[in-house]
Design a protein around this motif. Structure first.
Motif, PDB file in Angstrom:
ATOM      1  N   THR A 109       0.839  -1.208   0.000  1.00 35.86           N
ATOM      2  CA  THR A 109       0.000   0.000   0.000  1.00 35.86           C
ATOM      3  C   THR A 109       0.869   1.251   0.000  1.00 35.86           C
ATOM      4  O   THR A 109       0.631   2.193  -0.769  1.00 35.86           O
ATOM      5  N   GLU A 110       1.891   1.229   0.820  1.00 30.46           N
ATOM      6  CA  GLU A 110       2.767   2.400   0.933  1.00 30.46           C
ATOM      7  C   GLU A 110       3.527   2.628  -0.381  1.00 30.46           C
ATOM      8  O   GLU A 110       3.591   3.756  -0.888  1.00 30.46           O
ATOM      9  N   ALA A 111       4.041   1.550  -0.968  1.00 29.28           N
ATOM     10  CA  ALA A 111       4.822   1.690  -2.209  1.00 29.28           C
ATOM     11  C   ALA A 111       3.946   2.214  -3.346  1.00 29.28           C
ATOM     12  O   ALA A 111       4.353   3.095  -4.116  1.00 29.28           O
ATOM     13  N   VAL A 112       2.728   1.683  -3.431  1.00 31.87           N
ATOM     14  CA  VAL A 112       1.818   2.096  -4.503  1.00 31.87           C
ATOM     15  C   VAL A 112       1.391   3.545  -4.306  1.00 31.87           C
ATOM     16  O   VAL A 112       1.381   4.351  -5.245  1.00 31.87           O
ATOM     17  N   THR A 113       1.060   3.892  -3.084  1.00 31.66           N
ATOM     18  CA  THR A 113       0.583   5.246  -2.791  1.00 31.66           C
ATOM     19  C   THR A 113       1.676   6.267  -3.100  1.00 31.66           C
ATOM     20  O   THR A 113       1.428   7.293  -3.741  1.00 31.66           O
ATOM     21  N   ARG A 114       2.881   5.931  -2.665  1.00 31.14           N
ATOM     22  CA  ARG A 114       3.997   6.857  -2.902  1.00 31.14           C
ATOM     23  C   ARG A 114       4.238   7.042  -4.400  1.00 31.14           C
ATOM     24  O   ARG A 114       4.375   8.152  -4.899  1.00 31.14           O
ATOM     25  N   GLN A 115       4.222   5.921  -5.134  1.00 31.27           N
ATOM     26  CA  GLN A 115       4.498   6.014  -6.564  1.00 31.27           C
ATOM     27  C   GLN A 115       3.376   6.755  -7.293  1.00 31.27           C
ATOM     28  O   GLN A 115       3.628   7.572  -8.189  1.00 31.27           O
ATOM     29  N   LEU A 116       2.146   6.516  -6.884  1.00 32.24           N
ATOM     30  CA  LEU A 116       1.002   7.169  -7.534  1.00 32.24           C
ATOM     31  C   LEU A 116       1.058   8.680  -7.322  1.00 32.24           C
ATOM     32  O   LEU A 116       0.669   9.454  -8.194  1.00 32.24           O
ATOM     33  N   ALA A 117       1.570   9.079  -6.182  1.00 31.25           N
ATOM     34  CA  ALA A 117       1.663  10.515  -5.893  1.00 31.25           C
ATOM     35  C   ALA A 117       2.886  11.145  -6.560  1.00 31.25           C
ATOM     36  O   ALA A 117       3.050  12.363  -6.526  1.00 31.25           O
ATOM     37  N   THR A 118       3.729  10.294  -7.187  1.00 30.27           N
ATOM     38  CA  THR A 118       4.984  10.808  -7.753  1.00 30.27           C
ATOM     39  C   THR A 118       4.969  10.806  -9.277  1.00 30.27           C
ATOM     40  O   THR A 118       5.195  11.837  -9.917  1.00 30.27           O
ATOM     41  N   LEU A 119       4.681   9.648  -9.843  1.00 33.28           N
ATOM     42  CA  LEU A 119       4.739   9.522 -11.317  1.00 33.28           C
ATOM     43  C   LEU A 119       4.051   8.239 -11.744  1.00 33.28           C
ATOM     44  O   LEU A 119       4.282   7.182 -11.170  1.00 33.28           O
ATOM     45  N   ASN A 120       3.203   8.333 -12.766  1.00 35.51           N
ATOM     46  CA  ASN A 120       2.692   7.103 -13.377  1.00 35.51           C
ATOM     47  C   ASN A 120       2.594   7.320 -14.877  1.00 35.51           C
ATOM     48  O   ASN A 120       1.714   8.033 -15.350  1.00 35.51           O
TER      49      ASN A 120
ATOM     50  N   THR B  32      12.348   4.911 -17.275  1.00 34.91           N
ATOM     51  CA  THR B  32      12.187   4.990 -15.814  1.00 34.91           C
ATOM     52  C   THR B  32      13.034   3.857 -15.242  1.00 34.91           C
ATOM     53  O   THR B  32      13.165   2.792 -15.863  1.00 34.91           O
ATOM     54  N   ASP B  33      13.557   4.089 -14.090  1.00 35.79           N
ATOM     55  CA  ASP B  33      14.447   3.084 -13.501  1.00 35.79           C
ATOM     56  C   ASP B  33      13.659   1.889 -12.954  1.00 35.79           C
ATOM     57  O   ASP B  33      14.114   0.742 -13.029  1.00 35.79           O
TER      58      ASP B  33
ATOM     59  N   SER C  98      14.815  -2.023 -13.041  1.00 38.88           N
ATOM     60  CA  SER C  98      15.302  -2.680 -11.812  1.00 38.88           C
ATOM     61  C   SER C  98      14.432  -3.884 -11.466  1.00 38.88           C
ATOM     62  O   SER C  98      14.937  -4.939 -11.054  1.00 38.88           O
ATOM     63  N   TYR C  99      13.121  -3.710 -11.628  1.00 40.80           N
ATOM     64  CA  TYR C  99      12.235  -4.829 -11.306  1.00 40.80           C
ATOM     65  C   TYR C  99      12.485  -6.004 -12.258  1.00 40.80           C
ATOM     66  O   TYR C  99      12.563  -7.161 -11.825  1.00 40.80           O
ATOM     67  N   ALA C 100      12.633  -5.704 -13.563  1.00 39.52           N
ATOM     68  CA  ALA C 100      12.884  -6.780 -14.529  1.00 39.52           C
ATOM     69  C   ALA C 100      14.171  -7.526 -14.174  1.00 39.52           C
ATOM     70  O   ALA C 100      14.230  -8.764 -14.221  1.00 39.52           O
TER      71      ALA C 100
ATOM     72  N   PRO D 208       4.673   2.432 -13.745  1.00 47.60           N
ATOM     73  CA  PRO D 208       5.425   2.597 -12.487  1.00 47.60           C
ATOM     74  C   PRO D 208       4.651   2.213 -11.230  1.00 47.60           C
ATOM     75  O   PRO D 208       5.251   1.693 -10.283  1.00 47.60           O
ATOM     76  N   VAL D 209       3.345   2.474 -11.207  1.00 47.13           N
ATOM     77  CA  VAL D 209       2.584   2.141  -9.989  1.00 47.13           C
ATOM     78  C   VAL D 209       2.498   0.629  -9.811  1.00 47.13           C
ATOM     79  O   VAL D 209       2.714   0.092  -8.713  1.00 47.13           O
ATOM     80  N   CYS D 210       2.188  -0.080 -10.896  1.00 45.03           N
ATOM     81  CA  CYS D 210       2.109  -1.546 -10.803  1.00 45.03           C
ATOM     82  C   CYS D 210       3.482  -2.150 -10.507  1.00 45.03           C
ATOM     83  O   CYS D 210       3.588  -3.130  -9.760  1.00 45.03           O
ATOM     84  N   VAL D 211       4.518  -1.562 -11.098  1.00 50.49           N
ATOM     85  CA  VAL D 211       5.876  -2.048 -10.825  1.00 50.49           C
ATOM     86  C   VAL D 211       6.239  -1.823  -9.356  1.00 50.49           C
ATOM     87  O   VAL D 211       6.895  -2.669  -8.721  1.00 50.49           O
ATOM     88  N   ALA D 212       5.779  -0.704  -8.790  1.00 53.01           N
ATOM     89  CA  ALA D 212       6.045  -0.456  -7.358  1.00 53.01           C
ATOM     90  C   ALA D 212       5.387  -1.549  -6.517  1.00 53.01           C
ATOM     91  O   ALA D 212       5.980  -2.053  -5.546  1.00 53.01           O
ATOM     92  N   ALA D 213       4.166  -1.919  -6.901  1.00 54.60           N
ATOM     93  CA  ALA D 213       3.483  -3.003  -6.172  1.00 54.60           C
ATOM     94  C   ALA D 213       4.268  -4.303  -6.313  1.00 54.60           C
ATOM     95  O   ALA D 213       4.501  -5.019  -5.328  1.00 54.60           O
ATOM     96  N   ALA D 214       4.686  -4.596  -7.556  1.00 52.31           N
ATOM     97  CA  ALA D 214       5.389  -5.861  -7.804  1.00 52.31           C
ATOM     98  C   ALA D 214       6.726  -5.919  -7.061  1.00 52.31           C
ATOM     99  O   ALA D 214       7.115  -6.974  -6.533  1.00 52.31           O
ATOM    100  N   SER D 215       7.417  -4.776  -6.996  1.00 52.16           N
ATOM    101  CA  SER D 215       8.697  -4.754  -6.269  1.00 52.16           C
ATOM    102  C   SER D 215       8.449  -4.979  -4.782  1.00 52.16           C
ATOM    103  O   SER D 215       9.210  -5.701  -4.112  1.00 52.16           O
ATOM    104  N   ALA D 216       7.378  -4.359  -4.270  1.00 45.79           N
ATOM    105  CA  ALA D 216       7.061  -4.535  -2.849  1.00 45.79           C
ATOM    106  C   ALA D 216       6.710  -5.992  -2.558  1.00 45.79           C
ATOM    107  O   ALA D 216       7.047  -6.515  -1.489  1.00 45.79           O
TER     108      ALA D 216
END
Ligand code: PLP
Length: 458
Positions: free
Chosen positions: A83-94, A101-102, A106-108, A313-321
């Motif tokens: 939740t935190e990773a997704v929220t932060r990313q959504l408020a930053t860039l999607n 984008t890095d 990085s996730y791949a 980026p938002v989905c990738v943030a979720a996947a990384s988390a």
């Protein structure tokens, strides 16, 4: 005679809506009017949820349901780190994958490092169906073939191309002209021989093999994990016939099987393409493929692939988390440990129950056959009684398999021993109610107690 597959295993029968509590009946009527009939509900008494946490879901009255079914919120419902990773990313860039984008790179890199298929690339989609669709396109281009081999009750998704390789969708959804369905690896089937015969049959019809496509746990075929290793000779055979081995890891991936991160690794084989989805973003729509570099390169040289939301980026943030939580909370090890405990205990219950027969599983994915106590034949009716009996006691499972008679037990991975004990108490209770054949009924019929039928949640 064996029962045939229901239209949807554990599906709600709309004609019962009037008998439900007013709130549920009204929501079901509005849902039907807005969404139509193809979008089905679970259970004889569908359940409404307003909140989830860990391995529990909560209804509007605050009742907790133990979730022993959902593998998408694999690291737990509403996990704070996701939740935190997704929220932060959504408020930053999607944005999308046409900008640098890095995060996605990085996730791949991290995802590829979990696979054991040699040098490989990753590509991102939004659903497991799209991942399978892309895998088939690549396989057909790489091999020049069109033939695809799947199992008799396979499910790989919903796009037009993937529905054609998903026999479990039923007789009204035709298989593709070049698709061969082979018997699932159970009940003494020589699976390698079945695949060999399908390859020979395609060849006789002038069809070149593109791919063998299988869920590494054969979930919709009834959960068939054993023995580990039996798929390795199949992979060798498929390759020698010029085809690719596509491992569908939508169900079996991300630590579900406990012993390994990926289901194919239990079989000691290296697929050409792997499809992934469901647990990847803990509920955020991210899915994709990894494929051997040599296989994906040809596709990339001649075709471009852009999936608007795929790998954003938002989905990738979720996947990384999700990967972070899997590692930091030791969830794969828990899947192995609790899964083994649960499977062993259900096996013991089965030994004392006339309706539970074989129990199978890998990690926190357990399948248990439900049979008529009189004939020993598969019983979807009794499986449904167990599934609904557990739901009335606020424990969520479902059923699967070609005859709908296999209990499907597949909780989020933080499911611990205490949860397993709770689950086992309820299962034992429900089995106890079903276990007494009523001799006044025709042989094989089992009475369901009035408690089960009147168990409306408050
Ligand atoms: C084995 C398997 N493959 C593919 C899919 C399709 O995934 P999605 O529903 O994300 O399209 C599913 C979905 O249930 C599945 O179980």
């Amino acid at each position: 005679m064996n029962e045939t597959a229901p239209v949807m295993v554990n599906g709600f029968d709309g004609s019962r809506a009037a008998a439900l509590p007013a709130r549920a009946a009204e929501l079901i009527a509005r849902r039907e009017a807005a969404l139509g009939g193809a979008c089905r509900l679970f259970y004889q008494q569908p359940v409404e949820f307003v909140r989830g946490e860990g391995v529990y879901l909560y209804d509007p009255d605050g009742n907790a349901y133990l979730d022993a079914y959902n593998n998408v919120p694999s690291v737990g419902h509403s996990h704070p780190r996701v939740t935190e990773a997704v929220t932060r990313q959504l408020a930053t860039l999607n944005t999308h994958t046409r900008y640098l984008t890095d995060g996605v790179v990085s996730y791949a890199e991290r995802l590829l490092a979990t696979h054991t298929i040699g040098p490989a690339h990753a590509m991102f989609t939004c659903t497991g169906s799209e991942a399978g669709d892309l895998a088939l396109r690549i396989a057909r281009q790489h091999t020049g073939g069109t033939g695809v081999i799947v199992t008799e009750n396979a499910y790989h998704g919903v796009t037009a191309a993937i529905a054609e390789v998903s026999p479990s969708l039923g007789a009204s959804v035709p298989l593709g002209a070049h698709v061969k369905a082979v018997p699932a690896p159970s009940g003494g089937v020589d699976f390698t021989a079945a695949v060999a015969s399908a390859i020979a049959d395609l060849r006789r019809h002038g069809v070149r093999l593109a791919a063998f496509l299988a869920d590494s746990l054969f979930s919709s075929d009834g959960v068939l994990p054993d023995p580990a290793g039996f798929l390795a000779p199949v992979a060798a055979l498929v390759r020698s016939a010029g085809g690719l081995y596509i491992a569908d890891e939508v169900q079996s991936g991300f630590g579900r099987t406990g012993s390994q991160m990926w289901g194919y690794q239990r079989h000691g084989l290296a697929p050409d393409i792997v499809t992934m989805g469901k647990p990847m973003g803990n509920g955020l729509p991210i899915a994709g493929i990894v494929g051997r570099r040599e296989v994906l390169e040809g596709f990339g040289q001649t075709a471009r692939y852009f999936n608007t939301f795929g790998g954003n980026p938002v989905c990738v943030a979720a996947a990384s988390a999700v990967l972070d939580v899997l590692e930091s909370e030791g969830l794969r090890a828990n899947s192995l440990e609790t899964g083994t405990y649960l499977r062993d205990a259900i096996t013991r219950l089965a030994a004392g129950s006339p309706v539970l027969a074989a129990v199978r599983g890998a990690g926190l994915y357990v399948g248990a056959d439900v049979v008529s106590p009189d004939t020993g034949l598969p019983s979807a009716e009794l499986a449904s009684a167990i599934v609904n009996g557990m739901r009335e006691r606020r424990v969520l499972i479902s059923a699967t398999g070609p005859r709908g008679h296999v209990l499907k037990i597949r909780p989020p991975l933080p499911f611990g021993r205490g949860h397993a004990d709770l689950f086992l108490d309820v299962l034992s209770d429900v089995l106890g109610e079903l276990g007494t054949p009523d001799l006044s009924l025709p042989r094989g019929r089992v009475l369901l107690s009035s408690k089960r039928l009147s168990g409306i949640e408050s």
